[in-house]
Design a protein around this motif. Structure first.
Motif, PDB file in Angstrom:
ATOM      1  N   SER A  31      42.747  40.686  45.955  1.00 25.68           N
ATOM      2  CA  SER A  31      43.534  41.514  45.145  1.00 25.68           C
ATOM      3  C   SER A  31      43.868  41.022  43.794  1.00 25.68           C
ATOM      4  CB  SER A  31      44.783  41.821  45.840  1.00 25.68           C
ATOM      5  OG  SER A  31      45.374  40.891  46.055  1.00 25.68           O
ATOM      6  N   GLY A  34      41.481  41.534  41.126  1.00 29.61           N
ATOM      7  CA  GLY A  34      41.230  42.652  40.358  1.00 29.61           C
ATOM      8  C   GLY A  34      41.074  43.850  41.417  1.00 29.61           C
ATOM      9  N   TYR A  35      40.748  43.254  42.674  1.00 31.78           N
ATOM     10  CA  TYR A  35      40.221  44.254  43.644  1.00 31.78           C
ATOM     11  C   TYR A  35      41.423  44.765  44.142  1.00 31.78           C
ATOM     12  CZ  TYR A  35      35.627  41.639  43.664  1.00 31.78           C
ATOM     13  OH  TYR A  35      34.507  41.393  43.265  1.00 31.78           O
ATOM     14  N   LYS A 256      35.044  34.516  39.135  1.00 37.39           N
ATOM     15  CA  LYS A 256      35.873  34.885  38.063  1.00 37.39           C
ATOM     16  C   LYS A 256      35.174  35.259  36.913  1.00 37.39           C
ATOM     17  CE  LYS A 256      40.089  32.975  39.884  1.00 37.39           C
ATOM     18  NZ  LYS A 256      40.926  31.751  39.705  1.00 37.39           N
ATOM     19  N   GLN A 263      34.741  43.310  33.763  1.00 39.90           N
ATOM     20  CA  GLN A 263      35.954  43.678  33.167  1.00 39.90           C
ATOM     21  C   GLN A 263      36.288  43.773  31.936  1.00 39.90           C
ATOM     22  OE1 GLN A 263      38.571  45.333  35.573  1.00 39.90           O
ATOM     23  NE2 GLN A 263      36.217  45.623  36.339  1.00 39.90           N
TER      24      GLN A 263
END
Length: 499
Positions: A31, A34-35, A256, A263
């Motif tokens: 999380s 970004g999930y 990342k 993203q």
């Protein structure tokens, strides 16, 4: 970015399972990367009441969907649901067609943040006009609630939905459902070949949920799957059992630097600039002026690849200027810190790429800016790409092919038995796909036997476990989008590392 229940669990979902998946998104640290979406796919619905209001399946979700939504939100996550723009969902549950307003009000009451709308049971309303009407009705209903909801169209790429998808939603599926197989991954990649221009902030091509971690592909294939989805700006929705996330799966979905490509605020999909034989090369723009360079080996043999710096060019002038480029190139998979990559004679040396694998780089120019790719298509035909292909009759290296190498040195009996089992005369009644696979195995056995019956090759195999062999395709070939070279090369069995 987030997780969806369908790929792993299909209809086998319930309240307890979804809560555990939400917990795992947090406990694994995903999380924080970004999930954040926890999306419940088909099979949460049960029926409609006499007024047409949707009723959840209280046997599977005894506390109700609102309570589940509250639980997910309490974890700092977001909650998503699913239906179909038809009379029923794909699993025969109540669909949303003609119930858009009351459904949207209910979804808003439940505080959902994401909604996936499928394409099943649309009663023949599948042409472009009807598709726009069906999906547009729910768009308007969701907007009327005033709640921000990420609206995902799942019309399977029908009627070229990418041409008008941004008018209706935030993403649009470009293909039929993904499967946990290399064949499916390659098919989806090919179908998205020319769709880059439709992806931009606010609306993206959806290549379907991720299969990473579900266990039917190799580690290299999962890495390729994740890399291409990231570079093409597809939503990254995990599809495995999060409670069983392994270290190897985390190495992929937790990278990342690759996530940052997906993203990137500029939101522009990478462009396929070279597709030569089984080698694909994409280049994409990033917000700080850098480029992402993705090189994929989609074939069944290990290759070595070097790419001229003109891959970043758009015009003839750019091609000439590329000879002066000073680049800093970081490998995004070598390790999480990034590793510099060699350049030689105005080329980026991607090096050896195993079959079904990728090399992914972030490239910075140190003496100026790259030309804009907004009007770019595929690269000009005279921009060279060099591909050195490694011959191996175990190039696609399943456990069966390794068994051939083990059994044949034991003597001809084992080889004859294997050969007999897969002889074309024995497979004539098999389904076409099974027949092709069996015939490939038969050819492999014959190749292995012919090589290993030679005393020299057999001694080398017994001593080293491999042998040098001349490629049957020794040639030099120059065609559109580059040049390819084949030379004498060492057998390379590639990798097959299951997650």
């Amino acid at each position: 970015m987030g997780w969806n229940s369908w790929n792993r669990f299909r209809c086998r979902i319930n309240e307890k399972l979804i809560r555990k998946q939400a917990d795992a998104l947090v406990s694994t640290g995903l999380s924080k990367l970004g999930y954040v979406y926890v999306n419940v796919d088909d099979c949460w619905q049960a029926s409609r009441d006499s007024d047409g209001n949707i009723i959840e399946d209280f046997k599977a979700f005894p506390s109700g969907i609102k309570a589940l939504s509250d639980y997910v939100h309490s974890k700092g996550l977001k909650f998503g649901l699913y239906s179909s723009a038809g009379t029923q969902t794909c699993e025969g549950r109540p669909g949303g067609l003609n119930h858009e307003l009351q459904d949207a009000r209910k979804y808003s009451e439940w505080k959902i943040d994401y909604f996936k709308y499928d394409n099943c049971m649309h009663e023949g309303r599948g042409d472009k006009t009807a598709t726009k009407s069906r999906y547009g009705a729910l768009r308007d209903a969701l907007n009327a609630t005033g709640r921000p909801i990420n609206y995902a169209l799942c019309s399977w790429g029908e009627v070229n939905v990418w041409e008008f998808g941004k008018e209706l939603g935030n993403s649009w599926r470009t293909t039929l459902d993904i499967q946990d197989s290399w064949k499916s991954i390659l098919s989806i990649i090919n179908q998205n070949e020319n769709l880059h221009k439709y992806a931009a902030p606010g609306g993206f091509n959806d290549m379907d949920m991720l299969e990473v971690g579900n266990g039917r592909m190799t580690q290299e294939e999962y890495r390729t799957h994740f890399s291409v989805w990231a570079a093409l700006k597809s939503p990254l929705l995990l599809g495995h059992d999060l409670t069983k996330t392994t270290r190897k799966t985390l190495e992929i979905i937790g990278n990342k630097r690759v996530i940052a490509i997906n993203q990137d605020p500029l939101g522009r999909s990478a462009i396929l600039r070279i597709k030569y034989r089984n080698v694909f090369v994409w280049v994409g723009e990033l917000v700080d002026g850098d480029r992402v360079l993705l090189v994929m080996n989609g074939g069944h043999k290990t290759v070595e690849v070097s790419i001229d710096m003109a891959i970043f060019a758009v015009s003839e002038k750019d091609v000439r200027e590329s000879e002066t480029y000073l680049l800093e190139t970081k490998d995004l998979w070598e390790n999480n810190e990034g590793t510099s990559v060699a350049t030689w004679r105005n080329s980026i040396v991607a090096g050896r790429i195993p079959y079904h694998s990728v090399k992914m780089y972030r490239v910075s120019r140190k003496n100026g800016k790259f030309p804009s790719l907004q009007k770019a298509g595929r690269i000009l035909e005279d921009i060279p790409i060099t591909v050195v292909e490694y011959f191996s009759f175990v190039g696609y290296c399943s456990s069966f092919h390794r068994a051939v190498l083990i059994l044949l040195p034991m003597g001809t009996t084992a080889g004859l038995l294997l050969s007999f089992a897969h002889h074309p005369d024995r497979t004539i009644d098999l389904p076409e796909e099974a027949k092709i696979e069996s015939n490939q195995k038969y050819v492999t056995i014959q190749q292995a036997y012919e090589l290993l019956k030679d005393d020299k090759y057999r001694r080398e195999y017994d001593q080293f476990g491999s042998f040098y062999t001349p490629s049957p395709n020794k040639s030099s070939d120059t065609r559109a989008y580059g040049s390819a070279k084949w030379d004498w090369s060492v057998q390379d069995p590639g990798t097959r590392e299951l997650d």
